[in-house]
Scaffold this motif. Structure first.
Motif, short mmCIF file in Angstrom:
data_model
loop_
_atom_site.label_atom_id
_atom_site.label_comp_id
_atom_site.label_asym_id
_atom_site.label_seq_id
_atom_site.Cartn_x
_atom_site.Cartn_y
_atom_site.Cartn_z
N THR A 14 0.85 -1.19 0.00
CA THR A 14 0.00 0.00 0.00
C THR A 14 0.88 1.24 0.00
OG1 THR A 14 -1.93 1.07 1.02
CG2 THR A 14 -0.24 0.19 2.52
N VAL A 16 0.21 5.69 0.84
CA VAL A 16 -0.78 6.70 1.22
C VAL A 16 -0.24 8.08 0.89
CG1 VAL A 16 -2.29 7.60 3.03
CG2 VAL A 16 -1.52 5.21 3.12
N ILE A 97 -10.97 -0.20 3.69
CA ILE A 97 -11.04 -0.63 2.30
C ILE A 97 -11.04 -2.16 2.32
CG2 ILE A 97 -9.93 -0.66 0.04
CD1 ILE A 97 -8.64 2.03 0.82
N LEU A 111 -3.95 4.61 -1.20
CA LEU A 111 -5.01 5.48 -0.68
C LEU A 111 -4.58 6.92 -0.87
CD1 LEU A 111 -7.70 5.73 0.97
CD2 LEU A 111 -6.24 5.93 3.00
N ILE A 113 -5.82 10.58 0.40
CA ILE A 113 -6.72 11.10 1.43
C ILE A 113 -6.66 12.61 1.54
CG2 ILE A 113 -6.68 9.04 2.88
CD1 ILE A 113 -4.78 10.68 4.76
N TYR A 118 -11.57 10.62 -0.10
CA TYR A 118 -10.49 9.66 -0.35
C TYR A 118 -10.81 8.88 -1.61
CZ TYR A 118 -13.35 5.80 1.55
OH TYR A 118 -14.32 4.87 1.77
N SER A 119 -9.79 8.28 -2.17
CA SER A 119 -9.97 7.37 -3.29
C SER A 119 -8.92 6.28 -3.23
CB SER A 119 -9.91 8.11 -4.64
OG SER A 119 -8.63 8.62 -4.87
N THR A 120 -9.24 5.18 -3.87
CA THR A 120 -8.34 4.05 -3.94
C THR A 120 -8.53 3.38 -5.28
OG1 THR A 120 -7.54 2.08 -2.77
CG2 THR A 120 -9.93 2.37 -2.91
#
Length: 124
Positions: A14, A16, A97, A111, A113, A118-120
């Motif tokens: 991941t 961020v 998520i 992610l 933010i 937020y979006s992924t």
């Protein structure tokens, strides 16, 4: 649900990014859970580094299994730590998520933010 394991196969990562500042989200806490039917099992909690990434894959090698997972990002704690004034309760505090991994390949779940959005997506 069938599950597989490959010692040399899949991995989960991941990343961020704080879209309000245009910078990596440093020190953001992330909890990883596995879902098996109605059971939810906490696997680990990590924090992002100076690049907004984790120092190692969240799952890899023998730890990697296909199935349903959930990442819970402590966005509110991170934003408050940055000095962002948030209402009480915050619009976004914990950002979950939930996703599935169907094969032993690389899954990247980034992610993006900000205090109010937020979006992924499935990255590479």
């Amino acid at each position: 649900m069938a599950e597989t394991s490959k010692a040399d196969g899949g991995r989960l990562t991941t990343h961020v990014l704080d879209t309000a500042t245009g910078k990596p989200a440093v020190g953001l806490s992330i909890a990883l859970y596995r879902h098996d039917g109605s059971a939810r099992t906490h696997l680990k909690t990590v924090a992002t580094n100076a690049d907004g990434r984790c120092d190692a894959p969240l799952l890899a090698g023998a730890e990697f299994r296909t199935g349903e997972y959930e990442l819970v990002f402590a966005a509110g704690d991170y934003l408050r730590g940055q000095g962002t004034k948030l209402p009480e309760p915050a619009f976004l505090d914990s950002v979950p998520i939930r996703f599935g991994m169907a094969e032993a390949v690389h899954y990247h779940v980034p992610l993006l933010i900000s205090p109010y959005g937020y979006s992924t997506y499935r990255g590479s």
